[in-house]
Design an enzyme around this catalytic site. Structure first.
Site, PDB file in Angstrom:
ATOM      1  N   ARG A 240     -28.560 -42.743   2.239  1.00 22.62           N
ATOM      2  CA  ARG A 240     -27.809 -43.971   2.472  1.00 22.62           C
ATOM      3  C   ARG A 240     -27.618 -44.138   3.961  1.00 22.62           C
ATOM      4  O   ARG A 240     -27.519 -43.148   4.686  1.00 22.62           O
ATOM      5  CB  ARG A 240     -26.400 -43.881   1.843  1.00 22.62           C
ATOM      6  CG  ARG A 240     -26.294 -44.285   0.385  1.00 22.62           C
ATOM      7  CD  ARG A 240     -26.520 -45.781   0.195  1.00 22.62           C
ATOM      8  NE  ARG A 240     -26.424 -46.168  -1.203  1.00 22.62           N
ATOM      9  CZ  ARG A 240     -27.434 -46.167  -2.081  1.00 22.62           C
ATOM     10  NH1 ARG A 240     -28.626 -45.783  -1.717  1.00 22.62           N
ATOM     11  NH2 ARG A 240     -27.243 -46.555  -3.339  1.00 22.62           N
ATOM     12  N   GLU A 269     -27.240 -51.927   6.971  1.00 19.62           N
ATOM     13  CA  GLU A 269     -28.455 -52.643   6.558  1.00 19.62           C
ATOM     14  C   GLU A 269     -28.084 -53.919   5.806  1.00 19.62           C
ATOM     15  O   GLU A 269     -27.020 -53.993   5.204  1.00 19.62           O
ATOM     16  CB  GLU A 269     -29.339 -51.729   5.683  1.00 19.62           C
ATOM     17  CG  GLU A 269     -28.715 -51.321   4.365  1.00 19.62           C
ATOM     18  CD  GLU A 269     -29.571 -50.304   3.599  1.00 19.62           C
ATOM     19  OE1 GLU A 269     -29.951 -49.263   4.164  1.00 19.62           O
ATOM     20  OE2 GLU A 269     -29.828 -50.574   2.411  1.00 19.62           O
ATOM     21  N   HIS A 287     -35.437 -49.885   2.670  1.00 20.93           N
ATOM     22  CA  HIS A 287     -34.733 -49.392   1.469  1.00 20.93           C
ATOM     23  C   HIS A 287     -35.587 -49.619   0.201  1.00 20.93           C
ATOM     24  O   HIS A 287     -35.188 -50.361  -0.697  1.00 20.93           O
ATOM     25  CB  HIS A 287     -33.355 -50.063   1.342  1.00 20.93           C
ATOM     26  CG  HIS A 287     -32.394 -49.254   0.509  1.00 20.93           C
ATOM     27  ND1 HIS A 287     -31.046 -49.208   0.733  1.00 20.93           N
ATOM     28  CD2 HIS A 287     -32.590 -48.460  -0.570  1.00 20.93           C
ATOM     29  CE1 HIS A 287     -30.456 -48.435  -0.154  1.00 20.93           C
ATOM     30  NE2 HIS A 287     -31.384 -47.956  -0.961  1.00 20.93           N
TER      31      HIS A 287
HETATM   32  C1  GLV Z   1     -31.074 -46.777  -4.239  1.00 17.70           C
HETATM   33  O1  GLV Z   1     -30.777 -46.603  -3.108  1.00 17.70           O
HETATM   34  C2  GLV Z   1     -30.307 -46.292  -5.347  1.00 17.70           C
HETATM   35  O2  GLV Z   1     -29.204 -45.767  -5.133  1.00 17.70           O
HETATM   36  O3  GLV Z   1     -30.771 -46.420  -6.485  1.00 17.70           O
END
Ligand code: GLV
Length: 328
Positions: A240, A269, A287
């Site tokens: 994250r 982000e 991401h």
């Molecule tokens: C993506 O970042 C998730 O947490 O599934």
């Protein structure tokens, strides 16, 4: 019987909407408009269920304004967008989407590690820019993956998937650090040894971050940690934004205090720290670690299963705060 009302907060597969519509009165954001918090509250009012992604923050303010809400189903394994304590206090069930994305995300972690260590995007930019005029012995020479030491911080299911890929596929020595040590059988299966965070930072050739974001894991990697890493080391963050201090990382990359980084997640982000955009030795992706079509479908299905399971059958699949069920 009246159908429950459900909000789908982001654009999603039309099949998912169709499936939800079999059970619920659905309002969806298929135009994928970016909603402010006030707009989200406005849309959520009067709804019993919400289909969310990691971008919708569900906190005490939202919950207080939407007293009819009973469940928020996140189409993500991470759920730092939920204030789970506030949800539990209000009797709102939280669910996430674990397991279905483990192997896909581990694949991506490995892909990002390889792209970073072997300077793949940097060399492609060079080629596309028409700068390749001749071959030279040290052109984009990076660091080896095979036989090197892989350090994993956060040894949940995805971390274990990365460990297996490293140990079994690439003959890497795998070390890990986690809040708690894995049981010995799992350690043996992953061929991974537990070490302190400090030892991991000092000895790993490549470090992959897979820890959930919590206040305690904020800036797990900052200037002090970067200073402990080998100057030849690479750092990969698929966890994250906020797990890494992006400004400190950009400075370390600029000053070549570490060799390179691969980042799929960013503090704040979709904004990316401008200093990261200025350094060549970083691979940046938006991401997408779980983004394969089958896995995104499986994640959407699981979020829908949770809404249907809970609101129709009283049986959610992956509850995060089962205390809510017990107190019903
Ligand atoms: C993506 O970042 C998730 O947490 O599934």
């Amino acid at each position: 019987m009246n159908k429950a009302k459900v909000l789908v907060a982001r654009s999603i597969f039309p099949e998912t909407i169709a499936r939800l519509e079999e059970h619920f009165e659905v309002e969806s954001n298929q135009g994928d408009q970016g909603w402010s918090k006030a707009q989200l509250i406005d849309k959520l009012k009067g709804k019993q269920g919400a289909f969310t992604t990691g971008s919708e923050r569900i906190d005490a303010e939202v919950l207080a304004a939407c007293p009819e809400l009973k469940i928020c189903a996140n189409m993500a394994v991470g759920y730092n967008n939920f204030d789970v304590d506030a949800m539990t206090a209000r009797g709102v069930l939280a669910t996430n989407a674990p397991d279905v994305l483990t192997e896909t995300t581990a694949d991506f972690g490995f892909a990002l590690l390889m792209a970073t260590a072997r300077r793949i995007t940097e060399s492609e930019h060079f080629l596309r820019a028409g700068k390749w005029e001749k071959w030279s012995y040290d052109m984009f020479a990076g660091s080896d993956i095979h036989g090197s030491t892989l350090g994993i911080i956060g040894m949940g299911r995805i971390g274990q998937g990365i460990a297996r890929r490293g140990a079994l596929g690439f003959g890497m020595k795998v070390i890990y650090h986690n809040r708690s040590r894995l049981d010995p059988q799992l350690e043996a299966e992953c061929k991974a040894s537990y070490v302190s965070k400090q030892d991991l930072l000092k000895t790993a050739d490549h470090i992959v971050l897979v820890v959930p974001y919590t206040p305690a894991s904020h800036h797990t990697i900052g200037a002090a940690e970067l200073a402990l890493m080998k100057p030849t080391a690479t750092l990969v963050n698929i966890a994250r934004g906020g797990i890494v201090d992006d400004a400190a990382l950009a400075a370390a990359l600029r000053d070549k205090r570490i060799a390179a980084a691969g980042l799929d997640v960013f503090e704040g982000e979709p904004k990316v720290h401008p200093d990261l955009l200025q350094v060549p030795n970083v691979v940046l992706t938006p991401h997408i670690a779980s983004a394969t079509v089958p896995t995104r479908r499986a994640m959407a299905d699981l979020a829908a299963d949770n809404l249907i399971g809970f609101l129709v059958h009283d049986k959610p699949v992956t509850p995060l705060n089962p205390a809510v069920l017990a107190s019903k």
